[in-house]
Design a protein around this motif. Structure first.
Motif, mmCIF file in Angstrom:
data_model
loop_
_atom_site.group_PDB
_atom_site.id
_atom_site.type_symbol
_atom_site.label_atom_id
_atom_site.label_comp_id
_atom_site.label_asym_id
_atom_site.label_seq_id
_atom_site.Cartn_x
_atom_site.Cartn_y
_atom_site.Cartn_z
ATOM 1 N N ASP A 263 0.837 -1.198 0.000
ATOM 2 C CA ASP A 263 0.000 0.000 0.000
ATOM 3 C C ASP A 263 0.871 1.247 0.000
ATOM 4 O O ASP A 263 0.648 2.178 0.759
ATOM 5 C CB ASP A 263 -0.918 0.007 1.222
ATOM 6 N N LEU A 264 1.852 1.261 -0.862
ATOM 7 C CA LEU A 264 2.848 2.319 -0.885
ATOM 8 C C LEU A 264 2.274 3.619 -1.434
ATOM 9 O O LEU A 264 1.674 3.645 -2.504
ATOM 10 C CB LEU A 264 4.020 1.862 -1.752
ATOM 11 N N ASN A 265 2.409 4.672 -0.666
ATOM 12 C CA ASN A 265 1.997 6.011 -1.075
ATOM 13 C C ASN A 265 3.176 6.941 -0.868
ATOM 14 O O ASN A 265 3.960 6.751 0.047
ATOM 15 C CB ASN A 265 0.837 6.525 -0.216
ATOM 16 N N GLY A 266 3.253 7.970 -1.690
ATOM 17 C CA GLY A 266 4.323 8.927 -1.447
ATOM 18 C C GLY A 266 4.532 9.898 -2.578
ATOM 19 O O GLY A 266 3.684 10.082 -3.447
ATOM 20 N N ALA A 267 5.694 10.530 -2.512
ATOM 21 C CA ALA A 267 6.139 11.503 -3.495
ATOM 22 C C ALA A 267 7.417 10.960 -4.123
ATOM 23 O O ALA A 267 8.433 10.816 -3.439
ATOM 24 C CB ALA A 267 6.393 12.847 -2.829
ATOM 25 N N LEU A 268 7.349 10.616 -5.388
ATOM 26 C CA LEU A 268 8.506 10.066 -6.096
ATOM 27 C C LEU A 268 9.394 11.218 -6.543
ATOM 28 O O LEU A 268 8.995 12.046 -7.369
ATOM 29 C CB LEU A 268 8.063 9.236 -7.289
ATOM 30 N N VAL A 269 10.599 11.287 -5.986
ATOM 31 C CA VAL A 269 11.518 12.385 -6.265
ATOM 32 C C VAL A 269 12.032 12.264 -7.697
ATOM 33 O O VAL A 269 12.610 11.254 -8.072
ATOM 34 C CB VAL A 269 12.699 12.393 -5.267
ATOM 35 N N GLN A 270 11.800 13.317 -8.471
ATOM 36 C CA GLN A 270 12.269 13.351 -9.853
ATOM 37 C C GLN A 270 13.544 14.173 -9.995
ATOM 38 O O GLN A 270 14.360 13.904 -10.849
ATOM 39 C CB GLN A 270 11.178 13.924 -10.754
ATOM 40 N N GLY B 206 14.515 9.280 -7.671
ATOM 41 C CA GLY B 206 14.140 7.871 -7.552
ATOM 42 C C GLY B 206 13.757 7.475 -6.143
ATOM 43 O O GLY B 206 13.150 6.431 -5.937
ATOM 44 N N ASP B 207 14.100 8.308 -5.151
ATOM 45 C CA ASP B 207 13.653 8.035 -3.777
ATOM 46 C C ASP B 207 12.154 8.289 -3.696
ATOM 47 O O ASP B 207 11.619 9.173 -4.367
ATOM 48 C CB ASP B 207 14.358 8.943 -2.766
ATOM 49 N N LEU B 208 11.484 7.523 -2.866
ATOM 50 C CA LEU B 208 10.058 7.716 -2.628
ATOM 51 C C LEU B 208 9.884 8.229 -1.208
ATOM 52 O O LEU B 208 10.134 7.496 -0.250
ATOM 53 C CB LEU B 208 9.287 6.419 -2.815
ATOM 54 N N ILE B 209 9.499 9.494 -1.073
ATOM 55 C CA ILE B 209 9.250 10.067 0.249
ATOM 56 C C ILE B 209 7.859 9.628 0.674
ATOM 57 O O ILE B 209 6.881 9.845 -0.052
ATOM 58 C CB ILE B 209 9.363 11.604 0.221
ATOM 59 N N TYR C 261 11.162 25.348 2.385
ATOM 60 C CA TYR C 261 11.700 24.824 1.125
ATOM 61 C C TYR C 261 12.485 23.554 1.396
ATOM 62 O O TYR C 261 13.404 23.543 2.207
ATOM 63 C CB TYR C 261 12.600 25.895 0.511
ATOM 64 N N LEU C 262 12.103 22.471 0.695
ATOM 65 C CA LEU C 262 12.833 21.214 0.776
ATOM 66 C C LEU C 262 13.810 21.075 -0.390
ATOM 67 O O LEU C 262 14.929 20.630 -0.201
ATOM 68 C CB LEU C 262 11.843 20.042 0.806
ATOM 69 N N GLY C 263 13.373 21.461 -1.583
ATOM 70 C CA GLY C 263 14.270 21.419 -2.739
ATOM 71 C C GLY C 263 14.175 20.173 -3.582
ATOM 72 O O GLY C 263 15.194 19.671 -4.060
ATOM 73 N N VAL C 264 12.945 19.669 -3.768
ATOM 74 C CA VAL C 264 12.748 18.528 -4.668
ATOM 75 C C VAL C 264 11.615 18.838 -5.633
ATOM 76 O O VAL C 264 10.715 19.605 -5.322
ATOM 77 C CB VAL C 264 12.418 17.212 -3.920
ATOM 78 N N ARG C 265 11.685 18.232 -6.797
ATOM 79 C CA ARG C 265 10.567 18.171 -7.728
ATOM 80 C C ARG C 265 10.114 16.728 -7.686
ATOM 81 O O ARG C 265 10.938 15.814 -7.744
ATOM 82 C CB ARG C 265 11.005 18.585 -9.142
ATOM 83 N N TYR C 266 8.801 16.509 -7.573
ATOM 84 C CA TYR C 266 8.316 15.143 -7.366
ATOM 85 C C TYR C 266 7.012 14.896 -8.104
ATOM 86 O O TYR C 266 6.359 15.823 -8.568
ATOM 87 C CB TYR C 266 8.122 14.865 -5.868
ATOM 88 N N ALA C 267 6.656 13.614 -8.183
ATOM 89 C CA ALA C 267 5.372 13.203 -8.748
ATOM 90 C C ALA C 267 4.648 12.368 -7.699
ATOM 91 O O ALA C 267 5.284 11.572 -6.997
ATOM 92 C CB ALA C 267 5.585 12.377 -10.008
ATOM 93 N N PRO C 268 3.332 12.526 -7.582
ATOM 94 C CA PRO C 268 2.580 11.672 -6.653
ATOM 95 C C PRO C 268 2.716 10.205 -7.070
ATOM 96 O O PRO C 268 2.766 9.890 -8.264
ATOM 97 C CB PRO C 268 1.134 12.145 -6.809
ATOM 98 N N PHE C 269 2.775 9.319 -6.094
ATOM 99 C CA PHE C 269 2.933 7.890 -6.349
ATOM 100 C C PHE C 269 2.051 7.137 -5.368
ATOM 101 O O PHE C 269 2.249 7.232 -4.157
ATOM 102 C CB PHE C 269 4.400 7.485 -6.166
#
Length: 123
Positions: free
Chosen positions: A21-28, A44-47, A106-114
């Motif tokens: 049930d993995l949810n997160g923000a996939l760091v691009q 590639g990390d998933l926050i 500010y964290l400093g990542v661009r991400y996509a919902p996952f």
């Protein structure tokens, strides 16, 4: 799943329980010199959580980070998906001022919902 003639049905590949049930923000992208970069986050990390609060379809990484102020230290929980046996890891990150608005963190990542097994909310 329907069968296609001539193509054998693929067996289900079991995922480790915590990945089901993995949810997160996939760091691009990680901005060079940003708090995320200094903390060692990588594309590639998933926050999956911030200070123990999970990322969900209803509450994004931006929503969670937005609840803090520049200078706050948060614990970012992530999974390095490229590892042979990925597991959740925690890293402390000190948020900085957003370059576009000094009052925002500010964290400093661009991400996509996952989200696995979840429908994404309609924008």
């Amino acid at each position: 799943t329907p069968e296609t003639p001539g193509i054998p049905e693929m067996p289900a590949i079991p995922l480790p329980e915590f990945l089901q049930d993995l949810n997160g923000a996939l760091v691009q992208e990680v901005v060079a010199g940003s708090p995320a970069d200094e903390a060692g986050l990588q594309p590639g990390d998933l926050i999956t959580a911030v200070d123990g609060e999970p990322i969900t379809p209803e509450e994004s990484l931006a929503d969670l980070i937005g609840g803090y102020a520049p200078g706050d230290e948060v614990i970012v929980t992530f999974i390095r998906l490229g590892e042979p046996e990925p597991e959740e890891q925690d890293v402390a990150v000190v948020l900085e001022q957003n370059p576009d608005d000094a009052a925002r963190p500010y964290l400093g990542v661009r991400y996509a919902p996952f989200f696995l097994g979840e429908d994404l909310p309609n924008p």
